[in-house]
Every structure is written in structure tokens, then in C-alpha cells.
Design a protein around this motif. Structure first.
Motif, PDB file in Angstrom:
ATOM      1  N   GLU A 295       0.809  -1.219   0.000  1.00  0.00           N
ATOM      2  CA  GLU A 295       0.000   0.000   0.000  1.00  0.00           C
ATOM      3  C   GLU A 295       0.844   1.271   0.000  1.00  0.00           C
ATOM      4  O   GLU A 295       0.354   2.354  -0.281  1.00  0.00           O
ATOM      5  CB  GLU A 295      -0.947   0.017   1.209  1.00  0.00           C
ATOM      6  N   PHE A 312      18.041  -0.412   1.726  1.00  0.00           N
ATOM      7  CA  PHE A 312      18.423  -1.050   0.466  1.00  0.00           C
ATOM      8  C   PHE A 312      17.197  -1.329  -0.382  1.00  0.00           C
ATOM      9  O   PHE A 312      16.070  -1.254   0.086  1.00  0.00           O
ATOM     10  CB  PHE A 312      19.266  -2.310   0.670  1.00  0.00           C
ATOM     11  N   GLU A 314      15.659  -4.094  -3.289  1.00  0.00           N
ATOM     12  CA  GLU A 314      15.818  -5.404  -3.915  1.00  0.00           C
ATOM     13  C   GLU A 314      15.044  -5.451  -5.223  1.00  0.00           C
ATOM     14  O   GLU A 314      13.829  -5.276  -5.215  1.00  0.00           O
ATOM     15  CB  GLU A 314      15.230  -6.504  -3.018  1.00  0.00           C
ATOM     16  N   PHE A 315      15.746  -5.738  -6.320  1.00  0.00           N
ATOM     17  CA  PHE A 315      15.077  -6.030  -7.592  1.00  0.00           C
ATOM     18  C   PHE A 315      14.708  -7.503  -7.569  1.00  0.00           C
ATOM     19  O   PHE A 315      15.581  -8.350  -7.442  1.00  0.00           O
ATOM     20  CB  PHE A 315      16.029  -5.725  -8.759  1.00  0.00           C
ATOM     21  N   LEU A 316      13.413  -7.817  -7.648  1.00  0.00           N
ATOM     22  CA  LEU A 316      12.997  -9.217  -7.551  1.00  0.00           C
ATOM     23  C   LEU A 316      12.237  -9.680  -8.789  1.00  0.00           C
ATOM     24  O   LEU A 316      11.430 -10.594  -8.735  1.00  0.00           O
ATOM     25  CB  LEU A 316      12.134  -9.425  -6.298  1.00  0.00           C
ATOM     26  N   GLY A 317      12.465  -9.034  -9.918  1.00  0.00           N
ATOM     27  CA  GLY A 317      11.828  -9.475 -11.157  1.00  0.00           C
ATOM     28  C   GLY A 317      10.459  -8.852 -11.332  1.00  0.00           C
ATOM     29  O   GLY A 317      10.312  -7.846 -11.998  1.00  0.00           O
ATOM     30  N   GLU A 318       9.432  -9.476 -10.715  1.00  0.00           N
ATOM     31  CA  GLU A 318       8.066  -8.974 -10.882  1.00  0.00           C
ATOM     32  C   GLU A 318       7.818  -7.718 -10.058  1.00  0.00           C
ATOM     33  O   GLU A 318       6.928  -6.936 -10.351  1.00  0.00           O
ATOM     34  CB  GLU A 318       7.036 -10.032 -10.470  1.00  0.00           C
ATOM     35  N   HIS A 321      11.415  -4.557  -3.687  1.00  0.00           N
ATOM     36  CA  HIS A 321      11.184  -4.332  -2.261  1.00  0.00           C
ATOM     37  C   HIS A 321      12.125  -3.231  -1.794  1.00  0.00           C
ATOM     38  O   HIS A 321      13.338  -3.333  -1.968  1.00  0.00           O
ATOM     39  CB  HIS A 321      11.431  -5.601  -1.437  1.00  0.00           C
ATOM     40  N   ILE A 323      13.468  -1.162   1.429  1.00  0.00           N
ATOM     41  CA  ILE A 323      13.549  -1.156   2.890  1.00  0.00           C
ATOM     42  C   ILE A 323      13.997   0.244   3.300  1.00  0.00           C
ATOM     43  O   ILE A 323      15.042   0.723   2.848  1.00  0.00           O
ATOM     44  CB  ILE A 323      14.552  -2.201   3.423  1.00  0.00           C
ATOM     45  N   THR A 332       9.019  -1.783   5.183  1.00  0.00           N
ATOM     46  CA  THR A 332       9.187  -2.369   3.858  1.00  0.00           C
ATOM     47  C   THR A 332       8.064  -1.882   2.953  1.00  0.00           C
ATOM     48  O   THR A 332       6.908  -1.855   3.372  1.00  0.00           O
ATOM     49  CB  THR A 332       9.125  -3.908   3.943  1.00  0.00           C
ATOM     50  N   TYR A 338      11.598  -1.347 -11.087  1.00  0.00           N
ATOM     51  CA  TYR A 338      12.626  -0.472 -11.666  1.00  0.00           C
ATOM     52  C   TYR A 338      12.741   0.854 -10.937  1.00  0.00           C
ATOM     53  O   TYR A 338      13.154   1.861 -11.511  1.00  0.00           O
ATOM     54  CB  TYR A 338      12.341  -0.253 -13.161  1.00  0.00           C
TER      55      TYR A 338
END
Lengths: 371, 367
Positions: A295, A312, A314-318, A321, A323, A332, A338
Motif C-alpha cells: 500500500e 536497500f 531489492e530487484f525481484l523481477g516482478e 522491495h 527497505i 518495507t 525499476y
């Protein structure tokens, strides 16, 4: 096909003895005819005990269970016309898959042709036609589990019970298998109860979910209810990934406005009169605010309800995240994969006020959904 | 800090070949992830670097020095194991002090105690130092195992599926912790996992390995967006990428691709993918579409859109996953919201706007 009704059902092991354990406490639930319901909770919460009581594998300590209109408390498992697939497969090792699947039909003296048709139908639906002549011992765990499901689905039971049916499959296989089972259940409209500790499975498959913890029902509702209207902090924390952000806040009222001021982070949330009344009615000065990571929207640091710096990304593909560190706390946010940020960037986080939940930190119950 | 390199390493276990001619080199301070399914050879690769498995052929180098014949305890590497490999009846403190005993020149008792305390604090297990390991939860044991590998300040960390036994919630927090540790210590790390989310999250670079062979080495973005083959494309991303055979055609001067056996599913590719496809007119190519990249609508959109029926719908966390038939193939489409969509209703899919992943008929990246 039939509905399943639980009325004040208890399971007490070693009943009346000193070491009595209450495994299920006072559960009430109606599963509609043709409904798919999931029992979701951590291990030891009592979900499997309920399933076993419905199946007739476990004595009902107190209360009543009905299948359709019939109280089944004193009926043996085979009189209940239920089918169950076990986490531990429980296949006959000396029979091949076809024989395992057709066993109960043969026991009921079905005609051979009818048996073959039915076996092929179910095997096709679950994509295990090519395994029919194999022995269980020749198959990996995930496929044995699928055979166990196929065997349970072979006859048209009143109720179909699934006990952690995917626990031995790997992640991508699990997605495929659950799709097939869902498709088969959709076609036959069989009342189905799934026991699982995996929220993705419950959310993906079930019409409604019963969340349990410590032998008690925490909430019964659709996935949307659990996401957007969690009854308490346990449900809010257990359902949803990454986990919901809990933010300790103080209730602050001035002549101009009422707000919730973060205790450990840099930020505050303006709140409406209705929310203020609900918090005052609960009689608490300190509340726990819950905000789902999905949200949050990222904005510049001067605009957010919460201000902080990027710990940091995180690039996780779909998805991405993010932080964010804010004073002593950390939150989070799920973002676009991107998002253009780097460590140390100042950011602000905003959120629709309807998606801010307020909990009483002592009772852990929800005070309001939306401020 | 150090660099480690494997050059043409092959490992035979009797008749089975565990690794086939593997070569790679870490950068100094790099976090390198080895990603692959069970049985791919990930752990064997790690053991070769650790000195626990000797390559049948090929050499292992650390900072340029050939260490192929040097035993593990002299390599100054620290390895954590998937099953922790802790002494169950020892206290946490005893487990953490244990590695000093294997060193040639161990530090003084005071230095050892200080180091144990420093690492325990970093991993937030300092309050558990006197507890026995067999009285701890899986997540705590995992931390102790990490801590033990850190006390001796190795030149290289080797991690074998360190998060595989912690549940999803803790795994997220542990990833955050590993990020923090990695940037604080800047020690060269090789990290083995079967979980692509961990790989994308933690790796400076990722090595994708399958059946003992390297399929690709690249940054998380390269692995996700420029997979070298269909195997790699399938390893990263959930739901899995959709890959179908298409015919490449030239019609009235326009480049067209058309789903094999379903001519009504067609579109004009453009951009970079268009110029690659232009080289394959008349042939068959495999085109991949990531489920979240496909534009969809529940009402007719444009003439390019392919109309089909929804076979299956399920909630996918806070999004939805639609399964629809594309000719004889099933296509997975990830929706933007968790608004429920009815099974059996019509959906329009516009494939022309999605980034295309191009492969030849044997599954290798098309360039």
C-alpha cells in the motif's frame, strides 16, 4: 455433495486428566455446499485436528459436526462418504498407480469399464496418465502426493479433504498441481476443505479461509477480507507477504487536529473524527498501526507520512522491495521493480488512509480499518 | 578479501559427471550467487572452492595462487552448511570458539572472546551465547552457523542454502540481514541457492547452473531480462514465463509474427526485437512473454488484441493470475490488482506491447 457444519466443536486430548491439551477450542463454521474453504495456520494450531474430526479419524470431544443434515459424531469414516488426501500419501506400495486409484471403486464392485473411464478421466485432469502403470516407489514425493489426491478424487464424495497436499512438491510444480486440482474441483463442485500452512495456497485456491492460531479461530473470510480487514494482529501478520509493517504510534489530540504520531520512527498519520472516536472508545493512548507493504507509495521526503532513508532496494523481477530506515524503525514497501533509488536516498512514504489499520496493542484486536 | 577462480573444472563421481568444465572468477569483495535446481551441481561447485572436493580435471585459484592441491583448512575459507553442522550439545559460545582451534596461529583468548562477542552482536544472538544448540529453533541455528563462519575472518565466505530451513517471514528479514552483513564486511562470498528471489536480491552477479553446466553468468537484471536460453528464462520469475513457437512472416512489407497453428494470434513486433526477428523471416522462433508484461482488458481494446476465454483465475498475493488459452497453449497473465475476475469470461490480450524474449527452436537466445 453436502455442506459441513461445525457447532461448538472442541478437541481435548487426554480429556479429564492432568495433562489435558485443548487442541481445538469452540469452533463454529458452516462450509456451504460446493464451497472451497482453507484452514490456514502455523503448525500446531489445531487445523489438522479439525480435519481429522470431520473425516472421522478423531473423536469429537465436545460439540457436533454435521455433513448435510446428518450429525456424524458417531458415524465411522466410511459411513460419512468423505475422501481424504494425506500429506504422507498413504498409498499401497505393492499396487501400481492405476490399482491404487481404482481400489475403492473395485471394493464397491464397479464395472471394469466404468472404472477405467473414471481413472482415465481423473488421471488426465491431473496430468498423470503417463504414470498409471508405475509403482509409487518409482515416483518422486511430489508425484506420489498427486496420486494420493487422484485416488481421493476418483469417487464423487460428499466432501473432499486435503491435508497439506503439496508439501512435498517444489515451488513451481506446486503452482501447476494446485491449478489442476482447482480446475477439477471447479468442474465437480465438490465441497472441499484444504488444510495448509502456506498462505499462497490458501489465497489462490479457496473461496473462504479460516485462519487459526493456538486452537482458536482468528477470522473466517475471503482473501480480500484478510488482506483489507484483518480482525487482529495475528491475521494481519500471518497473511500477506512481505509481512505487514507494524508501527507503534501515540494518539495525539490538539485543538486543530487528531493524529497518530510514530513512537520509534519519523512520521505521523492524520486521522478522521470517526477513527479518533473508535480509538477513544477503545480507551488506549498507544496503538499499533498496520500498513501492508503493497500500500505504500514512494515520494519525496518532505511529503510522506513517514520520512526515512533507503536502507536497500531489492530487484525481484516482478516487483521491487524497498527497505526504509526511519529513526529506530524500519519499514518495507513493495514497489515497481525499476524504482530509481540508491542507498541513503531520503524518501517519504504515503498510503491511502483507507488502508491504514489500527490495532489495540494489548488485546491485539483491530480498532478500525481505515483512518 | 580475495578472488577465487575455477578453471575448466570437471568433477566425476564414479560414472556420474557432477560438473562439466566449469569456469568462473569472482571479483574482489563480490557477492556471487550460484542458482539452479536440485542436483544441478551447486553444492559440488562450492565444495570444490572450499577444498572439500578435489576436481577430477581443472584447477582452482585463490588470488592467482593455484590451490587445487591445498587442503580446505589451509585455504582460509569459511563454509556454512544447509544442515548447520553445529555441535548440538555444545553451547553457542563453544560452537563459535571452535574454529579458532583449527587455525595455525590462533589469536589470544581475549581476542577470541572479543571476536565472538562482536559477531554474536552483529547477528543478534549475543543473548543466547550460553544456550545449547539443540535447544534452539531452526532460524537461530542458522544464525549460529553464519556466526561461526564469520569469527575467523576468512578471505572467502561459502554459503550453502543458508536460508532454506527458515520460514518465509524470517527469510525476508534474514535477506535484509545478509545485505547488511555483506556491505559491512565486503568479503568475497559465494552463495548457493535454488530460490531465484534470493539470487536476484543478494547477488552482484548470478551463475545459473543446470546438469553440471553453466548456462549463464550475469547481473540480476541480465539474468532476468536477457536470459541466455529458455532454461534460464524459466528459472527466474513466478508465475513462469510463457514461451510459444511463432512463425515470422513478411506481409506487404510489414514484419509479422503469428502463433504456430493459430494464425489469428499475430502482431507486428518492433524495436530491437523487430530487427532481430527480421533476420528470421520464414522461420520459426520461440517467443517468451513474462506474465506481468502482457496488456489485457476485459473489454475489446484494439485490432491487435487476441480474444480468448479465461480458463482459470487465482489470487496471486495482491494480484491475480489469469490462465487463458492461446490456441492450444495456456498463457499465464498477471493482473495489476486483486479484483476478482470470473472464470469463463472473455479477455483481450495485446501481446504487441510486451518486451519479447526471443529463442531459437533449440531454446537458445536469438540475437
Amino acid at each position: 455433495m453436502a455442506s459441513v457444519t461445525l457447532e461448538n466443536v472442541w478437541k481435548i486430548y487426554n480429556h479429564g486428566q492432568k495433562n489435558a491439551v485443548e487442541a481445538v477450542r469452540d469452533v463454529n463454521l458452516t462450509v456451504q455446499d460446493g464451497e472451497f474453504i482453507a484452514f490456514l495456520g502455523p503448525s500446531g494450531c489445531g487445523k489438522t485436528s479439525i480435519l481429522r474430526m470431520i473425516a472421522g479419524l478423531e473423536h469429537i470431544s465436545r460439540g457436533a459436526i454435521r455433513i448435510g443434515d446428518i450429525v456424524v459424531n458417531n458415524l465411522s469414516p466410511d459411513q460419512r462418504n468423505i475422501a481424504m488426501a494425506f500429506e504422507t500419501y498413504a498409498l499401497y506400495p505393492h499396487m501400481n498407480v492405476r490399482e491404487n486409484m481404482s481400489f475403492c471403486l473395485r471394493a464397491r464392485n464397479w464395472e471394469t469399464e466404468k472404472i477405467d473411464t473414471r481413472v482415465n478421466e481423473v488421471a488426465q485432469a491431473l496430468h498423470i496418465e503417463h504414470l498409471l502403470e508405475k509403482r509409487p516407489s518409482e515416483l518422486p514425493g511430489g508425484q506420489q502426493q498427486l496420486v494420493s489426491v487422484a485416488r481421493a478424487m476418483i469417487r464423487q464424495p460428499n466432501v473432499f479433504l486435503l491435508d497439506e497436499p503439496f508439501s512435498h512438491s517444489d515451488a513451481s510444480q506446486r503452482v501447476i498441481i494446485r491449478t489442476e486440482i482447482k480446475r477439477l474441483v471447479n468442474k465437480t463442485h465438490t465441497t472441499t476443505i484444504l488444510v495448509t500452512h502456506d498462505q499462497h495456497e490458501a489465497v489462490a485456491m479457496a473461496d473462504r479461509i479460516m485462519v487459526m492460531n493456538f486452537a482458536e479461530v482468528q477470522q473466517v473470510g475471503t482473501a480480500a477480507d484478510l488482506f483489507h480487514k484483518p480482525a487482529n494482529m495475528f491475521v494481519a501478520g500471518f497473511v500477506g507477504e512481505p509481512a505487514i509493517n507494524f508501527i507503534k504510534c501515540k494518539y495525539a489530540k490538539t485543538s486543530e487536529q487528531v493524529s497518530l504520531v510514530c513512537s520509534e520512527m519519523l512520521g505521523c498519520f492524520p486521522i478522521s473524527q470517526e477513527a479518533a472516536q473508535a480509538i477513544e472508545a477503545a480507551g488506549v493512548d498507544e496503538v499499533m498501526v498496520g500498513i501492508r507493504p503493497q500500500e505504500f507509495k514512494v515520494t519525496t521526503s518532505d511529503k510522506g507520512y513517514i520520512q526515512g532513508s533507503v536502507s536497500f532496494f531489492e530487484f525481484l523481477g516482478e516487483e521491487g522491495h524497498l527497505i526504509v530506515d526511519s529513526n529506530e524503525g524500519q519499514v518495507t514497501a513493495v514497489t515497481d521493480p525499476y524504482l530509481d533509488v540508491k542507498e541513503g536516498d531520503s524518501v517519504g512514504l504515503i498510503v491511502e488512509r483507507s488502508e491504514i489499520f489500527v490495532f489495540d496493542p494489548k488485546t491485539e484486536k483491530a480498532i478500525c480499518h481505515g483512518v | 578479501m580475495a578472488r577465487v577462480a575455477l578453471k575448466n573444472v570437471t568433477v566425476d563421481y564414479g560414472t556420474t559427471v557432477a560438473l562439466k568444465n566449469i569456469s568462473f572468477e569472482t571479483e574482489d569483495g563480490e557477492f556471487l550467487v550460484i542458482l539452479g535446481p536440485a542436483g544441478a551441481g551447486k553444492t559440488t561447485t562450492l565444495k570444490v572452492a572450499a577444498g572439500l572436493v578435489k576436481p577430477t580435471r581443472g584447477r582452482v585459484f585463490m588470488d592467482g595462487e593455484d590451490v587445487t592441491d591445498k587442503p580446505g583448512n589451509l585455504r582460509n575459507v569459511a563454509m556454512t552448511f544447509e544442515d548447520y553442522a553445529l555441535y548440538p550439545t555444545f553451547s553457542v559460545r563453544q560452537n563459535l570458539e571452535n574454529p579458532f582451534g583449527a587455525m595455525e596461529n590462533p589469536p589470544t583468548k581475549e581476542e577470541q572472546e572479543a571476536k565472538v562477542m562482536e559477531v554474536a552482536k552483529m547477528l543478534q544472538i549475543d543473548h543466547l551465547l550460553d544456550r545449547r544448540v539443540d535447544q534452539m529453533s531452526g532460524g537461530q541455528k542458522q544464525r549460529v552457523s553464519l556466526a561461526r563462519s564469520m569469527v575467523r575472518q576468512p578471505q572467502i565466505f561459502l554459503f550453502d542454502e543458508p536460508l532454506s530451513h527458515v520460514d518465509a517471514k524470517i527469510r525476508h528479514a534474514m535477506r535484509a540481514e545478509l545485505h547488511r552483513l555483506a556491505s559491512a564486511m565486503a568479503t568475497t562470498t559465494i552463495y548457493v541457492t535454488h530460490d531465484y528471489v534470493e539470487a536476484l536480491s543478494l547477488g552482484d552477479r548470478i551463475i545459473v547452473i543446470d546438469k553440471g553446466e553453466i548456462r549463464q553468468i550475469g547481473t540480476p537484471h541480465e539474468i532476468y531480462h536477457k536470459p541466455s536460453c529458455e532454461f534460464v528464462a524459466n528459472v527466474v520469475g513466478q508465475p513462469n514465463i510463457n514461451i510459444y513457437p511463432f512463425l515470422v512472416k513478411q506481409e506487404n512489407g510489414n514484419l509479422m509474427v503469428e502463433l504456430k497453428d493459430t494464425p489469428q494470434c499475430n502482431f507486428s513486433p518492433n524495436g530491437e526485437a523487430g530487427s532481430v526477428l527480421a533476420k528470421h523471416v520464414g522461420g520459426v522462433v520461440h517467443i517468451g512473454f513474462r506474465p506481468q508484461d502482457i496488456r489485457y482488458s476485459l473489454t475489446p481494446i484494439n485490432s491487435h488484441a487476441f480474444s480468448t476465454k479465461i480458463e482459470l483465475y487465482e489470487l496471486w498475493g495482491r494480484r491475480g493470475m489469469v490462465m487463458a488459452l492461446l490456441g492450444e497453449h495456456e498463457m499465464r497473465v498477471l493482473t495489476d490488482t486483486d479484483t476478482r475476475i470470473d472464470i469463463g469470461s472473455q479477455i483481450w490480450l495485446d501481446l504487441s506491447k510486451a518486451p519479447l524474449y526471443l529463442f531459437d527452436e533449440s531454446g537458445n537466445q536469438l540475437t
